[in-house]
Design a protein around this motif. Sequence first.
Motif, PDB file in Angstrom:
ATOM      1  N   TYR A 183       0.837  -1.199   0.000  1.00 45.78           N
ATOM      2  CA  TYR A 183       0.000   0.000   0.000  1.00 45.78           C
ATOM      3  C   TYR A 183       0.873   1.250   0.000  1.00 45.78           C
ATOM      4  O   TYR A 183       2.019   1.221   0.460  1.00 45.78           O
ATOM      5  N   ARG A 184       0.316   2.339  -0.468  1.00 44.65           N
ATOM      6  CA  ARG A 184       0.967   3.634  -0.350  1.00 44.65           C
ATOM      7  C   ARG A 184       0.562   4.262   0.977  1.00 44.65           C
ATOM      8  O   ARG A 184      -0.628   4.262   1.333  1.00 44.65           O
ATOM      9  N   ARG A 185       1.513   4.791   1.699  1.00 40.39           N
ATOM     10  CA  ARG A 185       1.230   5.399   2.997  1.00 40.39           C
ATOM     11  C   ARG A 185       0.599   6.783   2.792  1.00 40.39           C
ATOM     12  O   ARG A 185       1.079   7.587   1.996  1.00 40.39           O
ATOM     13  N   GLU A 186      -0.484   7.043   3.504  1.00 37.37           N
ATOM     14  CA  GLU A 186      -1.153   8.333   3.470  1.00 37.37           C
ATOM     15  C   GLU A 186      -1.423   8.768   4.905  1.00 37.37           C
ATOM     16  O   GLU A 186      -2.005   8.025   5.688  1.00 37.37           O
ATOM     17  N   HIS A 187      -0.970   9.942   5.237  1.00 41.68           N
ATOM     18  CA  HIS A 187      -1.091  10.450   6.605  1.00 41.68           C
ATOM     19  C   HIS A 187      -0.540   9.440   7.605  1.00 41.68           C
ATOM     20  O   HIS A 187      -1.141   9.172   8.650  1.00 41.68           O
ATOM     21  N   GLY A 188       0.622   8.898   7.253  1.00 46.09           N
ATOM     22  CA  GLY A 188       1.345   8.044   8.174  1.00 46.09           C
ATOM     23  C   GLY A 188       0.881   6.608   8.256  1.00 46.09           C
ATOM     24  O   GLY A 188       1.483   5.808   8.972  1.00 46.09           O
ATOM     25  N   LYS A 189      -0.171   6.236   7.519  1.00 50.12           N
ATOM     26  CA  LYS A 189      -0.702   4.879   7.599  1.00 50.12           C
ATOM     27  C   LYS A 189      -0.930   4.303   6.213  1.00 50.12           C
ATOM     28  O   LYS A 189      -1.223   5.026   5.259  1.00 50.12           O
ATOM     29  N   GLU A 190      -0.817   2.969   6.113  1.00 45.64           N
ATOM     30  CA  GLU A 190      -1.128   2.291   4.862  1.00 45.64           C
ATOM     31  C   GLU A 190      -2.628   2.235   4.622  1.00 45.64           C
ATOM     32  O   GLU A 190      -3.082   2.217   3.474  1.00 45.64           O
ATOM     33  N   LEU A 191      -3.394   2.174   5.708  1.00 42.56           N
ATOM     34  CA  LEU A 191      -4.845   2.028   5.589  1.00 42.56           C
ATOM     35  C   LEU A 191      -5.500   2.668   6.807  1.00 42.56           C
ATOM     36  O   LEU A 191      -5.024   2.509   7.930  1.00 42.56           O
TER      37      LEU A 191
END
Length: 321
Positions: free
Chosen positions: A104-112
């Motif tokens: 996954y791509r990390r967004e706002h520090g999380k993968e999901l």
Amino acid sequence: MNTGVKITVFAAALAATFGTAYGVGAAIDPAAADQDSAAHSEHDRPAPAGHGGHGGHGDPTPAGLQVSEAGYTLDLKTSRVTAGVKSELHFAIRDRDGRQVTSYRREHGKELHLILASRDLVTYRHLHPTRAADGTWSTPVDLPAAGAYRVFADFTPDAENATNLTLGADLAASGAYRAPALPEPSATTTVDGYTVTLNGDLRPGKASELTLGVSRDGRPVTDLEPYLGAYGHLVALRSGDLAYLHVHPNGEPGDGATKPGPEVSFTATAPSAGTYRLFLDFQHNGTVRTAAFTVRTGEAAPGSASKPTAGEEHTGSNHQH
């Protein structure tokens, strides 16, 4: 889109959330623990112009209403839990070949990011599950009341041409159920001694600015702490079908312009007229808190002044809700 999109059709006894399956008003009935598994039906819809879960404009279908989209499917392995009992929720994201996604791509520090909300929009959780090597995600949950819940997985696969997706699936919590009333619209709410005030007007099909101010003991909080890369995160859920709108704030910590409070602003577009619950996550003194509001598009509520978006002429009249 050419790929068939599967949307969750909740089992009859759980789909009638405010009906006889659990009881209406003050009546209390047992929620069956052995409801049938959710059935899935297929339908075609146009490919979205942008991701509705993150405030995209012109999306034909709001995010979170489908269990499958763009070749990815939310596989909710735990379909029911018991209210008041700590349980472990397991799920996975599968690709079009049925394989569990592990990148996954990390967004706002999380993968999901995982959001869990009750169908009556009274209970809300922003959870941070952990992923096993085989792609199975898990997180502990403890739901306070029996009833029907919706689970939203917000993620971007680490694949070529992949876009951000929010997939949703239904979860049942068994036990004695009492249908609560949705709180009335108000521009102010309190949580753990903090007062949060909402200014702005949520509009259907039109972008508008929502500003949330945080204070404590009558003093503005000017030292909000970054939480997942922002001073606040806002989720809006539409009453009825729980259409999901996840809006990131305007500005971010360290950009040289965004202050750490007391206000956090967002630009949001409601997919339709109706009643929504807004959930603001913010962090102060090392603790994340959630402030909740009920909002009806096009209706006024005491104490909230509408703010126009950039380039929009302000007529001087206040919109309240």
